[in-house]
Design a protein around this motif. Sequence first.
Motif, PDB file in Angstrom:
ATOM      1  N   ALA A 137      85.828  95.077  64.809  1.00  0.00           N
ATOM      2  CA  ALA A 137      86.776  94.542  65.782  1.00  0.00           C
ATOM      3  C   ALA A 137      86.645  95.202  67.136  1.00  0.00           C
ATOM      4  O   ALA A 137      87.188  94.698  68.123  1.00  0.00           O
ATOM      5  N   GLU A 138      85.950  96.326  67.204  1.00  0.00           N
ATOM      6  CA  GLU A 138      85.992  97.133  68.415  1.00  0.00           C
ATOM      7  C   GLU A 138      84.637  97.228  69.100  1.00  0.00           C
ATOM      8  O   GLU A 138      83.592  96.941  68.525  1.00  0.00           O
ATOM      9  N   ALA A 139      84.690  97.657  70.355  1.00  0.00           N
ATOM     10  CA  ALA A 139      83.503  97.648  71.198  1.00  0.00           C
ATOM     11  C   ALA A 139      82.478  98.696  70.789  1.00  0.00           C
ATOM     12  O   ALA A 139      81.295  98.559  71.105  1.00  0.00           O
ATOM     13  N   GLU A 140      82.905  99.774  70.144  1.00  0.00           N
ATOM     14  CA  GLU A 140      82.007 100.833  69.671  1.00  0.00           C
ATOM     15  C   GLU A 140      81.154 101.416  70.795  1.00  0.00           C
ATOM     16  O   GLU A 140      80.004 101.785  70.592  1.00  0.00           O
ATOM     17  N   GLY A 141      81.701 101.480  72.000  1.00  0.00           N
ATOM     18  CA  GLY A 141      80.967 102.029  73.130  1.00  0.00           C
ATOM     19  C   GLY A 141      80.357 100.991  74.042  1.00  0.00           C
ATOM     20  O   GLY A 141      79.882 101.315  75.132  1.00  0.00           O
ATOM     21  N   LEU A 142      80.331  99.738  73.632  1.00  0.00           N
ATOM     22  CA  LEU A 142      79.854  98.672  74.501  1.00  0.00           C
ATOM     23  C   LEU A 142      80.869  98.416  75.604  1.00  0.00           C
ATOM     24  O   LEU A 142      82.073  98.607  75.415  1.00  0.00           O
ATOM     25  N   PRO A 143      80.433  97.951  76.765  1.00  0.00           N
ATOM     26  CA  PRO A 143      81.388  97.511  77.788  1.00  0.00           C
ATOM     27  C   PRO A 143      82.291  96.419  77.219  1.00  0.00           C
ATOM     28  O   PRO A 143      81.838  95.554  76.466  1.00  0.00           O
ATOM     29  N   ASP A 144      83.562  96.466  77.582  1.00  0.00           N
ATOM     30  CA  ASP A 144      84.525  95.523  77.019  1.00  0.00           C
ATOM     31  C   ASP A 144      84.112  94.074  77.233  1.00  0.00           C
ATOM     32  O   ASP A 144      84.283  93.235  76.341  1.00  0.00           O
ATOM     33  N   ALA A 145      83.575  93.768  78.400  1.00  0.00           N
ATOM     34  CA  ALA A 145      83.197  92.388  78.706  1.00  0.00           C
ATOM     35  C   ALA A 145      82.079  91.912  77.778  1.00  0.00           C
ATOM     36  O   ALA A 145      82.092  90.770  77.308  1.00  0.00           O
ATOM     37  N   ARG A 146      81.114  92.777  77.502  1.00  0.00           N
ATOM     38  CA  ARG A 146      80.013  92.397  76.606  1.00  0.00           C
ATOM     39  C   ARG A 146      80.510  92.238  75.170  1.00  0.00           C
ATOM     40  O   ARG A 146      80.077  91.326  74.452  1.00  0.00           O
ATOM     41  N   HIS A 147      81.386  93.142  74.759  1.00  0.00           N
ATOM     42  CA  HIS A 147      81.941  93.034  73.411  1.00  0.00           C
ATOM     43  C   HIS A 147      82.715  91.730  73.261  1.00  0.00           C
ATOM     44  O   HIS A 147      82.544  91.000  72.272  1.00  0.00           O
ATOM     45  N   ARG A 148      83.542  91.410  74.234  1.00  0.00           N
ATOM     46  CA  ARG A 148      84.317  90.164  74.189  1.00  0.00           C
ATOM     47  C   ARG A 148      83.387  88.952  74.172  1.00  0.00           C
ATOM     48  O   ARG A 148      83.587  88.008  73.391  1.00  0.00           O
ATOM     49  N   ALA A 149      82.345  88.980  74.998  1.00  0.00           N
ATOM     50  CA  ALA A 149      81.403  87.861  75.030  1.00  0.00           C
ATOM     51  C   ALA A 149      80.706  87.687  73.690  1.00  0.00           C
ATOM     52  O   ALA A 149      80.467  86.549  73.240  1.00  0.00           O
ATOM     53  N   SER A 150      80.393  88.798  73.031  1.00  0.00           N
ATOM     54  CA  SER A 150      79.728  88.720  71.736  1.00  0.00           C
ATOM     55  C   SER A 150      80.658  88.133  70.670  1.00  0.00           C
ATOM     56  O   SER A 150      80.230  87.327  69.830  1.00  0.00           O
ATOM     57  N   LEU A 151      81.932  88.530  70.692  1.00  0.00           N
ATOM     58  CA  LEU A 151      82.898  87.956  69.755  1.00  0.00           C
ATOM     59  C   LEU A 151      83.105  86.470  70.029  1.00  0.00           C
ATOM     60  O   LEU A 151      83.242  85.662  69.094  1.00  0.00           O
ATOM     61  N   GLU A 152      83.135  86.091  71.287  1.00  0.00           N
ATOM     62  CA  GLU A 152      83.272  84.670  71.632  1.00  0.00           C
ATOM     63  C   GLU A 152      82.065  83.887  71.138  1.00  0.00           C
ATOM     64  O   GLU A 152      82.203  82.756  70.641  1.00  0.00           O
TER      65      GLU A 152
END
Length: 344
Positions: free
Chosen positions: A306-321
């Motif tokens: 569920a979490e970014a694990e150190g990735l930038p928040d925007a990239r993590h959100r884009a990956s979940l999307e």
Amino acid sequence: MKFLALTLGFHNHPAKSVDQRFREIVESAVVAEELGFDGFAFGERHERPFLSSSPTVVLSHIAAKTSTIRLFTAVTTLALLDPVRAFEDYSTLDHLSGGRLELIIGKGNGTAQAELFHVTEADQWDRNREGYELFRRLWREDRVTWEGRFRPSLDDAEVLPRPFQQPIRVWHGSATSRESVDLAAFYGDPLFSANVSNPVEPYAELVAYYRERWEHHGHDPKDVVVGAGTAGYYSAPKSQDAIETYRPVFDARLKFFAQRGLDPVFHSLEDAIERSSILIGSPQQIIDKVHRYHDRLGHEVMHISAEAEGLPDARHRASLELFQAEIAPVLRAEIPSRPLGGLA
């Protein structure tokens, strides 16, 4: 297939305060609901670097911030808990969430639990089994008379509040031990395979054993329900972009292992992509890999981080999307799954 977003409440970032991490965890659950995940899972650990010692409190706060997503524990360590108190807490949470609670139980791990709770390797499985047997009765029976080894007996005891769901679905989390599998099969409960730290073979062997014991105890094979974890997730339209973006996350994981004197099973990101359940790559590569694992495990529920694990928040959100736009719809269509909740 159904999908859970999971966090163990990892906290190892010197620039982030504890309260900031808790806010991030709650926000990750809100985002998971917004994006269409079926469930959000929060772990229970009692040592550094985790902030997940009190899952009922965290999940209650998440329940107030969400409305539809199902709330999982991953796992509830009944070996450490008084089952009466655990019942009271989780029955209360069941009401506060409007019946969205699902439990994954297990004996837990880590050296701190032995020091904090005086639970040893010699008795942890007996405590887990006894705790679940009483917890299960408390959920189903208005009054309980009971006697066991690890807590005072009950004599026609009424324990309140009575739960919202009757009964609740309880999964049994299993990493490598047959004890959880035996308990799940005996009671006809679903199994959630960790499927994180090793190649698929030992997990597939445990799931096969579960199916064998399930039938041994007289349950219908078609009623088996299996979930499975993943060791990480990041997707991008191009595979190489996904790999290079996630590489610092994986390298940080290797550094974490080295600091604690642990020898990792997978010594490079490429090795992990090849032999572990980690999902890194293009949407089609991830779809294909989930199918390969499904061929071995037969799971219909899967968790990803569920979490970014150190990735930038925007990239993590884009990956979940991207997961919900291009991966989840295909897997939902191609791998049948039953509704969450409501399993006796």
